[in-house]
Design a protein around this motif. Structure first.
Motif, mmCIF file in Angstrom:
data_model
loop_
_atom_site.group_PDB
_atom_site.id
_atom_site.type_symbol
_atom_site.label_atom_id
_atom_site.label_comp_id
_atom_site.label_asym_id
_atom_site.label_seq_id
_atom_site.Cartn_x
_atom_site.Cartn_y
_atom_site.Cartn_z
ATOM 1 N N GLN A 414 0.829 -1.201 0.000
ATOM 2 C CA GLN A 414 0.000 0.000 0.000
ATOM 3 C C GLN A 414 0.871 1.261 0.000
ATOM 4 N N ALA A 415 1.942 1.239 0.776
ATOM 5 C CA ALA A 415 2.820 2.405 0.844
ATOM 6 C C ALA A 415 3.499 2.664 -0.499
ATOM 7 N N ILE A 416 3.993 1.628 -1.133
ATOM 8 C CA ILE A 416 4.667 1.795 -2.418
ATOM 9 C C ILE A 416 3.688 2.323 -3.465
ATOM 10 N N GLU A 417 2.462 1.804 -3.449
ATOM 11 C CA GLU A 417 1.470 2.253 -4.420
ATOM 12 C C GLU A 417 0.987 3.671 -4.131
ATOM 13 N N ALA A 418 1.239 4.155 -2.906
ATOM 14 C CA ALA A 418 0.962 5.556 -2.575
ATOM 15 C C ALA A 418 2.149 6.455 -2.910
ATOM 16 N N ASP A 419 3.097 5.917 -3.696
ATOM 17 C CA ASP A 419 4.326 6.624 -4.078
ATOM 18 C C ASP A 419 5.248 6.826 -2.877
ATOM 19 N N GLY A 420 5.172 5.865 -1.952
ATOM 20 C CA GLY A 420 6.049 5.874 -0.794
ATOM 21 C C GLY A 420 7.125 4.810 -0.927
ATOM 22 N N THR A 421 7.684 4.424 0.210
ATOM 23 C CA THR A 421 8.804 3.484 0.222
ATOM 24 C C THR A 421 8.566 2.367 1.228
ATOM 25 N N CYS A 422 9.211 1.229 0.976
ATOM 26 C CA CYS A 422 9.051 0.060 1.843
ATOM 27 C C CYS A 422 9.717 0.247 3.193
ATOM 28 N N THR A 423 10.604 1.234 3.332
ATOM 29 C CA THR A 423 11.223 1.511 4.619
ATOM 30 C C THR A 423 11.681 2.958 4.673
ATOM 31 N N GLY A 424 11.245 3.654 5.720
ATOM 32 C CA GLY A 424 11.660 5.035 5.891
ATOM 33 C C GLY A 424 12.965 5.170 6.639
ATOM 34 N N GLU A 425 13.266 4.163 7.500
ATOM 35 C CA GLU A 425 14.507 4.264 8.260
ATOM 36 C C GLU A 425 15.067 2.937 8.751
ATOM 37 N N HIS A 426 14.298 1.862 8.765
ATOM 38 C CA HIS A 426 14.861 0.591 9.230
ATOM 39 C C HIS A 426 15.925 0.062 8.289
ATOM 40 N N GLY A 427 15.780 0.340 7.002
ATOM 41 C CA GLY A 427 16.687 -0.216 6.008
ATOM 42 C C GLY A 427 16.153 -1.519 5.431
ATOM 43 N N ILE A 428 16.918 -2.095 4.497
ATOM 44 C CA ILE A 428 16.482 -3.300 3.784
ATOM 45 C C ILE A 428 16.942 -4.563 4.500
ATOM 46 N N GLY A 429 18.254 -4.692 4.742
ATOM 47 C CA GLY A 429 18.746 -5.907 5.389
ATOM 48 C C GLY A 429 18.298 -7.154 4.653
ATOM 49 N N LEU A 430 17.697 -8.069 5.406
ATOM 50 C CA LEU A 430 17.119 -9.279 4.824
ATOM 51 C C LEU A 430 15.613 -9.155 4.619
ATOM 52 N N HIS A 431 14.948 -8.507 5.566
ATOM 53 C CA HIS A 431 13.493 -8.598 5.656
ATOM 54 C C HIS A 431 12.771 -7.828 4.563
ATOM 55 N N LYS A 432 13.397 -6.767 4.018
ATOM 56 C CA LYS A 432 12.702 -5.943 3.026
ATOM 57 C C LYS A 432 13.187 -6.186 1.595
ATOM 58 N N GLN A 434 12.465 -8.429 -0.444
ATOM 59 C CA GLN A 434 11.393 -8.901 -1.314
ATOM 60 C C GLN A 434 10.612 -7.760 -1.970
ATOM 61 N N PHE A 435 10.753 -6.523 -1.433
ATOM 62 C CA PHE A 435 9.979 -5.403 -1.965
ATOM 63 C C PHE A 435 10.789 -4.494 -2.889
ATOM 64 N N MET A 436 12.063 -4.781 -3.053
ATOM 65 C CA MET A 436 12.910 -3.873 -3.820
ATOM 66 C C MET A 436 12.484 -3.784 -5.288
ATOM 67 N N ALA A 437 12.130 -4.905 -5.886
ATOM 68 C CA ALA A 437 11.738 -4.887 -7.300
ATOM 69 C C ALA A 437 10.457 -4.094 -7.501
ATOM 70 N N HIS A 438 9.497 -4.264 -6.591
ATOM 71 C CA HIS A 438 8.236 -3.527 -6.701
ATOM 72 C C HIS A 438 8.485 -2.025 -6.590
ATOM 73 N N GLU A 439 9.336 -1.625 -5.662
ATOM 74 C CA GLU A 439 9.569 -0.200 -5.460
ATOM 75 C C GLU A 439 10.405 0.418 -6.573
ATOM 76 N N HIS A 440 11.441 -0.287 -7.020
ATOM 77 C CA HIS A 440 12.416 0.325 -7.932
ATOM 78 C C HIS A 440 12.337 -0.169 -9.373
ATOM 79 N N GLY A 441 11.885 -1.417 -9.575
ATOM 80 C CA GLY A 441 11.926 -2.007 -10.910
ATOM 81 C C GLY A 441 13.248 -2.706 -11.164
ATOM 82 N N GLU A 442 13.252 -3.706 -12.043
ATOM 83 C CA GLU A 442 14.437 -4.534 -12.275
ATOM 84 C C GLU A 442 15.590 -3.762 -12.922
ATOM 85 N N ASP A 443 15.278 -2.746 -13.716
ATOM 86 C CA ASP A 443 16.365 -1.984 -14.336
ATOM 87 C C ASP A 443 17.195 -1.259 -13.275
ATOM 88 N N VAL A 444 16.522 -0.693 -12.283
ATOM 89 C CA VAL A 444 17.237 -0.026 -11.192
ATOM 90 C C VAL A 444 18.018 -1.052 -10.376
#
Length: 471
Positions: A414-432, A434-444
């Protein structure tokens, strides 16, 4: 409770030759003791323990160079370790290797009070820094809650309660000293407040989570201690009305220093944990910085907005000890939440959205969590559109883990589709990841993988974090 991925399948033993070299170079500062490894193989994420094969305690940039060179020579993973406060699995040794403990690198290198900057070793924590520079009349405002190290805060692009006024680590890191995967020591920029000289390597390393280089020194901006500081608590009937007050405050341009949301469960947990007597309804914590006159003007404006949104009268905390009690309760929201379900394991998520979409996203989160089979809390740095969900799970219940992951997926999507991000400050690490492709796209993501390969061709630096290998 099982983690969502089959992790630590790529572990390879530490070469004997490398162990001997580390022992010769570092003596007692190299340890393979189970207790030491266990301490460095756990964080605050929901993942099980993933222990490194050994731990090195660095005391200088030269120490870091020595470890990096050995790891690169032998193809051994290397994970930088600061305060160990990660919530997303950043420091877990999914492929074994060496945990590089930076906590003994905790000195101020040089304070330039006239320029309002300070250079510190990466292991110095934010509280240690502010204590040591107090007499200068300056302070460092970024406070992610935990007493994190400046190197770790840079590596995760940390934020915190003051970000609405002072920004995040992205805006406040001036320069970095970094050891590359090839063992070279580089300085990413000079101390000038701005530069147009080439690629912005400082911003590239800020937020790289130890995957591109090991940060050993950090130069950050400092700020004058405000003439006047005042804090207030305002309760609201619902989370929705509290968030509407925040949106109006930000859109009106009121320069609040802090505005934090706590839902009713978070307030209840804070009362029990810190022995407070806050009214147990959703509330906002405000803090105002500036001159006596400007603080009074800010507070009056926000109080009028709060009343229009159904808020109750402000309860003021002007004495430092009273303010500290309030903010201690907010900063300890994670540990306070754990007390709502003794013996639980927490799974957290955070998202950040444009301020205009904040109310609908938090409303959706509130509705979903009310139907969940486990207790939860919501807190947030709502002044910049960032909120956190703490889900308190039975560690023996696979069903609760899977339910929490479904909720996490829904909120992040929901956040990504609202033009937001999967994490505002926790970071990606392992847990996030899975959302990188949805947020950025495979080219990025392909471009990010190319950068990772260019900086770390042997993939020794915190492998498996942020990005998976090229599909």
């Amino acid at each position: 409770m099982n983690a969502p991925h089959d992790l630590q399948t790529l572990r390879r033993p530490l070469p004997v030759e490398m162990s001997e070299a580390l022992r010769a170079r570092f003596g007692d500062r190299f340890s393979v003791a189970n207790a030491v490894r266990d301490h460095h193989g756990n964080d605050e994420s929901p993942y099980p323990s993933m222990l490194p094969d050994g731990v090195v305690f660095a005391q200088s940039t030269e120490d870091v160079v020595a470890v990096v060179n050995l790891c690169n020579q032998h193809g051994v993973p290397l994970i930088a370790y600061g305060a160990g406060s990660s919530l997303e699995g950043h420091i877990l040794a999914i492929e074994g290797g060496i945990s590089l403990d930076m906590t003994q690198m905790n000195k101020i290198v040089v304070l330039h009070a006239e320029d309002q900057t300070v250079t510190v070793q990466a292991g110095l924590t934010r509280k240690q820094l502010n204590e040591q520079i107090r007499d200068s009349g300056l302070f460092f405002p970024i406070d992610p809650g935990a007493d994190a190290s400046l190197g770790g805060m840079s590596a995760t692009r940390a934020s915190g309660t003051n970000a609405v006024r002072y920004g995040t680590m992205r805006e406040n890191v001036v320069s970095l000293t970094v050891v590359t995967a090839q063992g070279k020591v580089i300085r990413t920029s000079r101390r000038a407040r701005k530069s147009s000289a080439g690629y912005d390597l400082t911003r590239l390393f800020v937020g790289s989570e130890g995957t591109l280089g090991i940060i050993t020194e950090v130069t950050v901006k400092l700020y004058p201690q405000p003439e006047a500081v005042s804090a207030a608590v305002c309760n609201f009937p619902t989370v929705h009305e509290a968030v509407q007050c925040v949106i109006q405050t930000i859109q009106l341009g009121v320069p609040v220093a802090r505005v934090e949301l706590m839902d009713a469960n978070a307030v209840m947990a804070g009362n029990r944990y810190a022995k407070l007597t806050l009214r147990e309804t959703p509330l906002l914590l405000f803090e105002f910085h500036g001159s006596e006159a400007s603080v009074k003007e800010q507070a009056q404006t926000v109080q009028e907005l709060a009343k229009d949104c159904g808020g109750m009268d402000f309860e003021w905390a002007e004495r430092p000890e009273d303010r500290n009690r309030l903010w201690t309760a907010r900063h300890n929201a994670y540990f306070a939440g754990l007390q709502l379900r003794p013996g639980c394991r927490a799974s957290t998520t955070d998202v950040c959205v444009p301020i205009s979409r904040l109310a609908e996203c938090i409303d959706e989160a509130t509705m979903l969590l009310e139907k969940a089979s486990f207790p939860s809390t919501i807190v947030g740095h709502v002044g910049d559109g960032n909120f956190h969900v703490l889900m308190l799970l039975d560690p023996d219940s696979q069903e609760e883990w899977e339910e929490s992951e479904r909720l996490n997926h829904h909120l992040v999507t929901q956040a990504i589709e609202a033009d937001g991000t999967c994490t505002g400050e926790h970071g990606i690490g392992l847990h996030k990841k899975q959302f990188m492709a949805h947020e950025h796209g495979e080219d990025v993501l392909d471009l990010m993988r190319s950068l990772k390969h260019a900086f770390d061709p042997n993939n020794i630096l915190n492998p498996g974090k942020i990005l998976d290998a090229r599909p």
